[in-house]
Design a protein around this motif. Structure first.
Motif, PDB file in Angstrom:
ATOM      1  N   CYS A  58       0.841  -1.212   0.000  1.00  0.00           N
ATOM      2  CA  CYS A  58       0.000   0.000   0.000  1.00  0.00           C
ATOM      3  C   CYS A  58       0.873   1.257   0.000  1.00  0.00           C
ATOM      4  CB  CYS A  58      -0.903  -0.004   1.220  1.00  0.00           C
ATOM      5  SG  CYS A  58      -1.919   1.473   1.342  1.00  0.00           S
ATOM      6  N   HIS A  83      -0.598   4.295   0.203  1.00  0.00           N
ATOM      7  CA  HIS A  83      -1.427   5.348   0.801  1.00  0.00           C
ATOM      8  C   HIS A  83      -1.831   6.415  -0.220  1.00  0.00           C
ATOM      9  CE1 HIS A  83       0.176   4.249   5.057  1.00  0.00           C
ATOM     10  NE2 HIS A  83      -0.918   3.564   4.741  1.00  0.00           N
ATOM     11  N   CYS A  84      -2.235   5.923  -1.401  1.00  0.00           N
ATOM     12  CA  CYS A  84      -2.656   6.883  -2.426  1.00  0.00           C
ATOM     13  C   CYS A  84      -4.106   7.322  -2.229  1.00  0.00           C
ATOM     14  CB  CYS A  84      -2.488   6.278  -3.815  1.00  0.00           C
ATOM     15  SG  CYS A  84      -3.612   4.901  -4.132  1.00  0.00           S
ATOM     16  N   GLU A  96      -6.805   5.915  -3.376  1.00  0.00           N
ATOM     17  CA  GLU A  96      -7.731   5.651  -4.481  1.00  0.00           C
ATOM     18  C   GLU A  96      -8.858   4.699  -4.071  1.00  0.00           C
ATOM     19  OE1 GLU A  96      -5.772   5.222  -8.291  1.00  0.00           O
ATOM     20  OE2 GLU A  96      -7.532   4.251  -9.139  1.00  0.00           O
ATOM     21  N   CYS A  97      -8.568   3.810  -3.141  1.00  0.00           N
ATOM     22  CA  CYS A  97      -9.579   2.831  -2.733  1.00  0.00           C
ATOM     23  C   CYS A  97     -10.820   3.496  -2.125  1.00  0.00           C
ATOM     24  CB  CYS A  97      -8.982   1.822  -1.768  1.00  0.00           C
ATOM     25  SG  CYS A  97      -8.022   2.555  -0.451  1.00  0.00           S
ATOM     26  N   ALA A 120      -8.084   2.025   3.198  1.00  0.00           N
ATOM     27  CA  ALA A 120      -6.677   1.976   3.610  1.00  0.00           C
ATOM     28  C   ALA A 120      -6.556   2.266   5.108  1.00  0.00           C
ATOM     29  CB  ALA A 120      -5.862   2.976   2.804  1.00  0.00           C
ATOM     30  N   CYS A 167      -7.870  -1.051  -6.351  1.00  0.00           N
ATOM     31  CA  CYS A 167      -6.559  -0.579  -5.893  1.00  0.00           C
ATOM     32  C   CYS A 167      -5.556  -0.776  -7.026  1.00  0.00           C
ATOM     33  CB  CYS A 167      -6.115  -1.379  -4.670  1.00  0.00           C
ATOM     34  SG  CYS A 167      -4.368  -1.134  -4.283  1.00  0.00           S
ATOM     35  N   PRO A 168      -4.862   0.258  -7.425  1.00  0.00           N
ATOM     36  CA  PRO A 168      -3.899   0.085  -8.523  1.00  0.00           C
ATOM     37  C   PRO A 168      -2.785  -0.899  -8.181  1.00  0.00           C
ATOM     38  CG  PRO A 168      -3.720   2.293  -7.552  1.00  0.00           C
ATOM     39  CD  PRO A 168      -4.920   1.644  -6.936  1.00  0.00           C
ATOM     40  N   MET A 169      -2.502  -1.065  -6.891  1.00  0.00           N
ATOM     41  CA  MET A 169      -1.414  -1.947  -6.494  1.00  0.00           C
ATOM     42  C   MET A 169      -1.875  -3.390  -6.261  1.00  0.00           C
ATOM     43  SD  MET A 169       0.930   0.323  -6.467  1.00  0.00           S
ATOM     44  CE  MET A 169       2.289  -0.617  -5.817  1.00  0.00           C
ATOM     45  N   VAL A 176      -3.731  -4.315  -3.629  1.00  0.00           N
ATOM     46  CA  VAL A 176      -3.752  -4.573  -2.181  1.00  0.00           C
ATOM     47  C   VAL A 176      -5.127  -5.112  -1.777  1.00  0.00           C
ATOM     48  CG1 VAL A 176      -3.675  -3.457   0.089  1.00  0.00           C
ATOM     49  CG2 VAL A 176      -2.036  -2.809  -1.679  1.00  0.00           C
ATOM     50  N   ASN A 218      -7.361  -5.186   0.760  1.00  0.00           N
ATOM     51  CA  ASN A 218      -7.773  -4.640   2.066  1.00  0.00           C
ATOM     52  C   ASN A 218      -8.775  -5.549   2.759  1.00  0.00           C
ATOM     53  OD1 ASN A 218      -6.332  -2.122   2.153  1.00  0.00           O
ATOM     54  ND2 ASN A 218      -7.648  -1.415   0.507  1.00  0.00           N
TER      55      ASN A 218
HETATM   56  S1  SF4 Z   1      -5.025   0.121  -0.636  1.00  0.00           S
HETATM   57 FE1  SF4 Z   1      -4.400   0.567  -2.730  1.00  0.00          FE
HETATM   58  S2  SF4 Z   1      -5.759   2.227  -3.384  1.00  0.00           S
HETATM   59 FE2  SF4 Z   1      -5.866   2.133  -1.154  1.00  0.00          FE
HETATM   60  S3  SF4 Z   1      -4.344   3.582  -0.439  1.00  0.00           S
HETATM   61 FE3  SF4 Z   1      -3.330   1.574  -0.515  1.00  0.00          FE
HETATM   62  S4  SF4 Z   1      -2.378   1.487  -2.548  1.00  0.00           S
HETATM   63 FE4  SF4 Z   1      -3.868   3.164  -2.605  1.00  0.00          FE
END
Ligand code: SF4
Ligand code: SF4
Lengths: 222, 449
Positions: B42, B44-45, B47-48, B67, B124-126, B128, B130
């Protein structure tokens, strides 16, 4: 002075790159030490294609709601990361392929990319500070990494743009010292995310493919 | 300062501290590479937050971001399992000492502000997950006994009785004979058999206890279709409950126990396949997670009854009349079925055979919004207010379709949707696929005409 610059450009750069490489290897070993969950079910689909698609997810903004709602953020993301690629490539071009920087178009492209990435860095910083939900999840490292990247773009831009007659080798010094610090700090910061990305995406894609998620076909019946 | 004051000043002997102190070891024992990847990736962008119905319905509440919720367990991971967090905990957001974690607050976050829908994961672009991290946190809280009462009660029912509604064996057998009589009456025949523990059948059928205890309609419908298709099938005497609160509570041992009961029954009765009645989390648990929890290698096909019905319709084993159902119908994809299990086209294929006015809601399929009752939220009344508040996203989605009926293939979604429909006073009815198939069914005497 020039001798010291040479040491920073070559020896120091190689040393921090080696350090970064070792730290990356250790990080990967650490991650692989967690045992992977074993899949005991019979597959409903084929993972290979989905794994590739998952790995390419970052280049497919239309598949994500956040990017669809805010395409500007995706454009910012692209510019910011192109800036990273440009700045890092300069640590190679300046000492080893300086003749490339004499091509006007190439130089302009690098300057525009770095300038745009710098502006995006500032916008991202503003957003991180201004949006309560982002502020809530932000760590000191999140801020520091962002500030450092933004400053790194500025230093890279300075290194290829400022008239060396007026400022001597100052901009180059600044850029290569920052590059050295940057390479040293990356393994300890969230900037290392690109190292983990393939692993995380691989496992998500594998599960999706195995379960036929997002395939759009009726599994086993069509 | 006397000895007692000294002790309380240091908060020694405080059971809450002792409990929180167990968390790192529990986390270490549970984490695997997949969840570790989600812990470290993560960026911490934020986007989620654009995809979570909690965050969308409460845009000014920073605690609703996926997040943030996942960070509550990530902090503990960073502090105890990641060497960087051990050395510089504050720098990477590893927070204060785990022994001082406010477990009650953590419980409210992971049980009360997430329906485990996994929408954030796919957005999530990565990559992740959650939802997996939040479930991991639930499982750890379960282990230390900091759990909402309703969740704890249902888990206890499953451990003690093998089913979530404390149905006794006598009640189970009684209900089945009542269901058999009803099917015979409705079909006008007298040779319907609902077998219990029959060996060597084509499939073993597992149901949701509400089909036995409160709402036998879907079991009646299923028994009717199986009879008309000439199936050889059975219910197991033990292991018939396909629901699994191990999934919701994060307790993999309960998950293994419940799913294992069914797998063992299938093996004991030499069934050739397992069929699961219409239930989102039950299907996901039996088809996917259960085999892994129970460490049981899957050897026989395991399917949703929806897939069974598709086969019947395709092979002409049952027939339906599409013109009979005139109401406009939309379909709600259960998160556990679509996002976790990949069944998106299957329910639509059936609906297109039986509904003349089918309307998609948007977004749908893998992008659908949760019914808001997922992950056991319906048994945790303390979170009802916030659940119904954030249900406004789903209510809006339903309303926009203008449909008379919303169909789903999950008992839990049926209740979740019913609750929000009455709360937001929508003029809409909730049904399940089997209800619609039963309504459109051409009975044998009419099949020739
Ligand atoms: S879970 Fe994904 S979308 Fe959400 S803050 Fe982390 S990297 Fe960004
Ligand atoms: S799993 Fe669903 S409810 Fe939970 S945080 Fe993610 S999007 Fe929100």
């Amino acid at each position: 002075m020039n001798e010291f610059l040479g040491i920073i450009q070559h020896k120091l750069h190689m040393a921090v790159l080696a350090f970064m490489g070792i730290a990356y290897v250790l990080r990967i070993i650490w991650l692989l030490n967690f045992s992977a969950a074993r899949e005991r079910t019979l597959p409903a689909g084929q993972p290979a294609g989905v794994v590739v698609s998952s790995l390419l997810a970052v280049a497919k903004p239309w598949t994500r709601e956040g990017s669809n709602r805010n395409p500007v953020f995706y454009v910012q993301f692209v510019l910011f990361h192109l800036g990273a690629a440009a700045a890092i490539s300069l640590t190679y071009f300046i000492p080893y392929r300086p003749e490339l920087l004499k091509y006007g178009l190439f130089m302009r492209t690098l300057q525009i990319t770095l300038g745009a990435a710098f502006v995006v860095g500032l916008l991202r910083l503003y957003r991180r500070l201004a949006e309560p939900s982002l502020r809530m999840i932000s760590t000191p490292d999140d801020y520091f990494a962002l500030i450092m990247m933004t400053a790194f773009y500025a230093a890279a831009l300075g290194a290829i743009s400022v008239n060396s007659l007026m400022m001597g080798n100052g901009p180059l010094w600044a850029f290569f010292l920052m590059a050295a610090f940057f390479h040293f700090y990356v393994p300890f910061s969230k900037i290392i995310h690109y190292l983990y990305y393939p692993f995380t995406r691989y496992y998500l894609g594998k599960t999706m493919g195995h379960r036929n998620i997002g395939n759009g076909k009726i599994s086993g019946l069509s | 300062m006397n000895a007692n004051t000294h002790l309380s000043g240091n908060r020694l002997g405080d059971p809450a501290l002792a409990t929180a102190g167990r968390i790192p070891a529990l986390l270490r024992a549970r984490i695997n590479r997949q969840t570790a990847c989600s812990m470290v990736t993560c960026v911490h962008c934020g986007e989620c937050a654009q995809s979570c119905h909690y965050a969308l319905a409460r845009p000014h509440d920073p605690f609703m971001s996926p997040a943030y919720k996942a960070d509550q367990i990530r902090k503990i991971f960073n502090r105890h399992l990641d060497w960087l967090g051990r050395v510089f905990p504050r720098w990477v957001g590893a927070g204060g000492k785990t022994e001082e974690t406010d477990l009650s607050r953590l419980k409210d976050i992971v049980f009360g502000t997430c329906s485990g829908c996994r929408r954030c994961t796919f957005n999530c672009p990565m990559g992740v997950d959650n939802a997996a991290l939040i479930r991991l946190a639930r499982g750890i809280l379960m282990e230390v006994g900091v759990v909402p009462q309703g969740m704890s009660n249902v888990c206890r029912n499953q451990w003690e009785m093998g089913n979530q509604m404390r149905v006794t064996e006598e009640d189970f057998i009684d209900s089945l004979s009542w269901v058999r009589d009803e099917v015979q009456y409705e079909l006008g025949v007298n040779d319907v058999e609902i077998g219990v523990d029959k060996e060597d059948c084509d499939f073993i059928y597992a149901v949701n206890p509400r089909e036995v205890k409160y709402d036998p309609r879907s079991l009646i419908n299923a028994a009717k279709f199986f009879y008309l298709a000439g199936e050889s099938w059975t219910l197991p005497r033990h292991g018939w409950d396909q629901t699994n609160f191990g999934l919701f509570s994060g307790d993999d041992r309960l998950g293994a126990f419940m799913a294992g009961n069914l797998y063992q029954a299938a093996a004991r009765l030499r069934a050739k396949r397992i069929v699961v009645s219409e239930c989102g989390h039950g299907y996901r648990s039996v088809r996917w997670e259960g085999y892994n929890w129970a460490k049981h290698n899957q050897t026989i096909p395991t399917e949703s009854v929806i897939e069974t019905i598709i086969r019947y319709l395709r092979e002409g084993m049952i027939k339906v009349d599409r013109s009979r159902y005139r109401a406009s119908v939309t379909f709600h994809d259960s998160c556990n079925v679509a996002r976790y299990s990949g069944l998106v086209e299957e329910p639509r294929w059936i609906l297109k055979q039986i509904c003349s006015d089918f309307r998609e809601m948007h977004p749908n399929g893998m992008n659908n919004f949760c019914c808001t009752g997922g992950s056991g939220l319906l048994v945790m009344p303390e979170y009802r207010d916030i659940r119904l508040e954030v249900a406004k996203i789903k209510a809006e989605q339903l309303k926009t379709t203008g449909a008379d009926v919303v169909c789903t293939m999950c008992h839990n979604c049926r209740d979740g949707l019913g609750d929000l429909i009455s709360h937001y006073q929508l003029d809409m009815k909730v049904v399940q696929i089997m209800d619609l198939v039963a309504g459109a069914l051409i009975l044998p005497e009419k099949q020739g005409s």
